[in-house]
Design a protein around this motif. Structure first.
Motif, PDB file in Angstrom:
ATOM      1  N   ARG A  39      26.613  54.841  69.505  1.00 25.61           N
ATOM      2  CA  ARG A  39      27.811  55.317  70.205  1.00 25.61           C
ATOM      3  C   ARG A  39      28.316  56.592  69.526  1.00 25.61           C
ATOM      4  NH1 ARG A  39      32.142  52.253  69.821  1.00 25.61           N
ATOM      5  NH2 ARG A  39      32.890  52.608  71.932  1.00 25.61           N
ATOM      6  N   THR A  40      28.290  57.715  70.266  1.00 33.79           N
ATOM      7  CA  THR A  40      28.714  58.999  69.727  1.00 33.79           C
ATOM      8  C   THR A  40      29.681  59.675  70.686  1.00 33.79           C
ATOM      9  OG1 THR A  40      27.145  60.559  70.762  1.00 33.79           O
ATOM     10  CG2 THR A  40      26.302  59.193  68.957  1.00 33.79           C
ATOM     11  N   ASP A  41      30.328  60.714  70.198  1.00 37.23           N
ATOM     12  CA  ASP A  41      31.249  61.453  71.058  1.00 37.23           C
ATOM     13  C   ASP A  41      30.521  62.257  72.137  1.00 37.23           C
ATOM     14  OD1 ASP A  41      30.180  63.121  69.107  1.00 37.23           O
ATOM     15  OD2 ASP A  41      31.937  64.427  69.050  1.00 37.23           O
ATOM     16  N   HIS A  42      29.188  62.341  72.056  1.00 37.22           N
ATOM     17  CA  HIS A  42      28.385  62.965  73.102  1.00 37.22           C
ATOM     18  C   HIS A  42      27.844  61.923  74.075  1.00 37.22           C
ATOM     19  CE1 HIS A  42      28.363  67.134  71.761  1.00 37.22           C
ATOM     20  NE2 HIS A  42      28.205  66.697  70.522  1.00 37.22           N
ATOM     21  N   GLY A  43      28.243  60.671  73.896  1.00 34.67           N
ATOM     22  CA  GLY A  43      27.784  59.607  74.763  1.00 34.67           C
ATOM     23  C   GLY A  43      26.926  58.603  74.030  1.00 34.67           C
ATOM     24  N   ASP A  44      26.443  57.604  74.768  1.00 31.21           N
ATOM     25  CA  ASP A  44      25.584  56.572  74.201  1.00 31.21           C
ATOM     26  C   ASP A  44      24.161  57.095  74.095  1.00 31.21           C
ATOM     27  OD1 ASP A  44      27.604  54.661  73.998  1.00 31.21           O
ATOM     28  OD2 ASP A  44      27.308  53.964  76.053  1.00 31.21           O
ATOM     29  N   MET A  45      23.636  57.163  72.856  1.00 31.37           N
ATOM     30  CA  MET A  45      22.295  57.664  72.599  1.00 31.37           C
ATOM     31  C   MET A  45      21.349  56.492  72.315  1.00 31.37           C
ATOM     32  SD  MET A  45      22.530  60.900  72.949  1.00 31.37           S
ATOM     33  CE  MET A  45      23.909  62.052  73.143  1.00 31.37           C
ATOM     34  N   ILE A  46      20.090  56.636  72.739  1.00 33.27           N
ATOM     35  CA  ILE A  46      19.121  55.553  72.652  1.00 33.27           C
ATOM     36  C   ILE A  46      18.009  55.892  71.667  1.00 33.27           C
ATOM     37  CG2 ILE A  46      17.441  54.167  73.918  1.00 33.27           C
ATOM     38  CD1 ILE A  46      20.380  53.612  74.653  1.00 33.27           C
ATOM     39  N   LEU A  47      17.789  54.976  70.707  1.00 35.88           N
ATOM     40  CA  LEU A  47      16.645  55.043  69.802  1.00 35.88           C
ATOM     41  C   LEU A  47      15.645  53.992  70.271  1.00 35.88           C
ATOM     42  CD1 LEU A  47      18.861  56.545  68.175  1.00 35.88           C
ATOM     43  CD2 LEU A  47      17.817  55.611  66.105  1.00 35.88           C
ATOM     44  N   ASP A  48      14.408  54.421  70.511  1.00 35.21           N
ATOM     45  CA  ASP A  48      13.439  53.591  71.213  1.00 35.21           C
ATOM     46  C   ASP A  48      12.076  53.714  70.548  1.00 35.21           C
ATOM     47  OD1 ASP A  48      12.202  52.064  73.190  1.00 35.21           O
ATOM     48  OD2 ASP A  48      12.100  53.695  74.631  1.00 35.21           O
ATOM     49  N   ASN A  49      11.286  52.655  70.597  1.00 35.38           N
ATOM     50  CA  ASN A  49       9.930  52.734  70.055  1.00 35.38           C
ATOM     51  C   ASN A  49       8.904  53.158  71.108  1.00 35.38           C
ATOM     52  OD1 ASN A  49      10.326  49.977  71.179  1.00 35.38           O
ATOM     53  ND2 ASN A  49       8.196  49.687  70.564  1.00 35.38           N
ATOM     54  N   GLN A  50       9.300  53.194  72.385  1.00 31.83           N
ATOM     55  CA  GLN A  50       8.390  53.611  73.445  1.00 31.83           C
ATOM     56  C   GLN A  50       8.510  55.097  73.774  1.00 31.83           C
ATOM     57  OE1 GLN A  50       8.633  51.107  76.911  1.00 31.83           O
ATOM     58  NE2 GLN A  50       8.195  49.229  75.761  1.00 31.83           N
ATOM     59  N   ILE A  51       9.662  55.689  73.468  1.00 36.42           N
ATOM     60  CA  ILE A  51       9.908  57.111  73.711  1.00 36.42           C
ATOM     61  C   ILE A  51      10.324  57.746  72.387  1.00 36.42           C
ATOM     62  CG2 ILE A  51      11.280  58.806  74.984  1.00 36.42           C
ATOM     63  CD1 ILE A  51      11.732  56.659  77.118  1.00 36.42           C
ATOM     64  N   GLU A  52       9.630  58.775  71.973  1.00 37.05           N
ATOM     65  CA  GLU A  52       9.893  59.366  70.659  1.00 37.05           C
ATOM     66  C   GLU A  52      11.229  60.085  70.590  1.00 37.05           C
ATOM     67  OE1 GLU A  52       9.172  59.982  66.698  1.00 37.05           O
ATOM     68  OE2 GLU A  52       8.011  58.781  68.108  1.00 37.05           O
ATOM     69  N   ALA A  53      11.635  60.736  71.687  1.00 37.25           N
ATOM     70  CA  ALA A  53      12.876  61.505  71.691  1.00 37.25           C
ATOM     71  C   ALA A  53      14.090  60.578  71.650  1.00 37.25           C
ATOM     72  CB  ALA A  53      12.944  62.397  72.930  1.00 37.25           C
ATOM     73  N   VAL A  54      15.162  61.036  71.001  1.00 33.84           N
ATOM     74  CA  VAL A  54      16.451  60.353  71.065  1.00 33.84           C
ATOM     75  C   VAL A  54      17.183  60.905  72.286  1.00 33.84           C
ATOM     76  CG1 VAL A  54      18.657  59.950  69.906  1.00 33.84           C
ATOM     77  CG2 VAL A  54      16.527  60.041  68.570  1.00 33.84           C
ATOM     78  N   LEU A  55      17.535  60.018  73.216  1.00 27.27           N
ATOM     79  CA  LEU A  55      18.025  60.455  74.524  1.00 27.27           C
ATOM     80  C   LEU A  55      19.351  59.805  74.878  1.00 27.27           C
ATOM     81  CD1 LEU A  55      14.707  60.105  76.549  1.00 27.27           C
ATOM     82  CD2 LEU A  55      15.724  62.221  75.722  1.00 27.27           C
ATOM     83  N   PRO A  56      20.150  60.470  75.732  1.00 31.12           N
ATOM     84  CA  PRO A  56      21.291  59.782  76.329  1.00 31.12           C
ATOM     85  C   PRO A  56      20.792  58.590  77.142  1.00 31.12           C
ATOM     86  CG  PRO A  56      21.399  62.159  76.729  1.00 31.12           C
ATOM     87  CD  PRO A  56      20.041  61.875  76.182  1.00 31.12           C
TER      88      PRO A  56
END
Length: 204
Positions: A151-168
């Motif tokens: 949870r960040t001031d830029h929105g909810d960010m996702i850390l995932d093992n299937q997608i390398e990028a950290v994404l909204p």
């Protein structure tokens, strides 16, 4: 502003890639729409029984992390490092059962082990636990999946093992079902994710 542009640029690329297979609202919002309290996943209950120190029955004020360039890079680094360090292995192969939540065992695990390890590493680095929430979803195969919501001031960010990028959250191809409460590590909250209408709810 450079940080925000990088996030939006990455988000735009991923949204384009998944647009064909995702029924999205025009404006899903930067934050997940949290609804009423729900039952914790069976796997998380078992994890808390095995690791009581990681699931204190306490309440705290939710924190939204003020994301700067240093913290953004730390999220990217932790996500990538854990994804490289932990090797994929099913619960059946690792534990001899269909569903079991744990920290990685001898460097192996499935999606829950990745999530728990990322949560642990970030907490040890000083991130507030109320901003690091285990989240359950359905993936593109309509199978249960777990990711870490930050949870960040830029929105909810996702850390995932299937997608390398950290994404909204709205730039990922998942249907979100429930996640840990931001007020307690043992409470869970349902998610109203109307972007995808063809996947069923998580049963486990």
């Amino acid at each position: 502003m450079k940080l925000l542009r990088n996030i939006l640029f990455t988000s735009t690329l991923l949204m384009s890639a998944f647009a064909a297979g995702t029924a999205a609202n025009a404006d899903p919002g930067r934050f997940m729409d949290m609804k009423k309290s729900v039952k914790a996943p069976i796997g998380h209950k078992q994890f808390c029984q095995d690791n009581g120190w990681a699931c204190p029955r306490e309440s705290y004020d939710p924190v939204v992390v003020q994301l700067n360039e240093e913290l953004w890079q730390q999220l990217i680094a932790v996500n990538a490092e854990v994804n490289r360090r932990v090797k994929p292995m099913t619960d059946n192969d690792l534990f001899g059962k269909e569903e079991h939540w744990s920290y990685p065992v001898n460097g192996y695990g499935d999606c829950e082990e990745y999530v728990l390890e990322k949560q642990r590493v970030l907490m040890e680095a000083g991130w507030p636990k109320s901003a690091l929430l285990i989240t359950v979803a359905k993936d593109v195969q309509n199978s249960g999946h777990a990711v870490l919501t930050v949870r960040t001031d830029h929105g909810d960010m996702i850390l995932d093992n299937q997608i390398e990028a950290v994404l909204p959250w709205y730039s990922t191809p998942y249907r979100y079902i429930k996640r840990q409460s931001a007020s307690s590590p043992v409470a869970w909250t349902g998610i109203a994710d109307t972007r995808v209408t063809t996947v069923s709810s998580v049963s486990r």
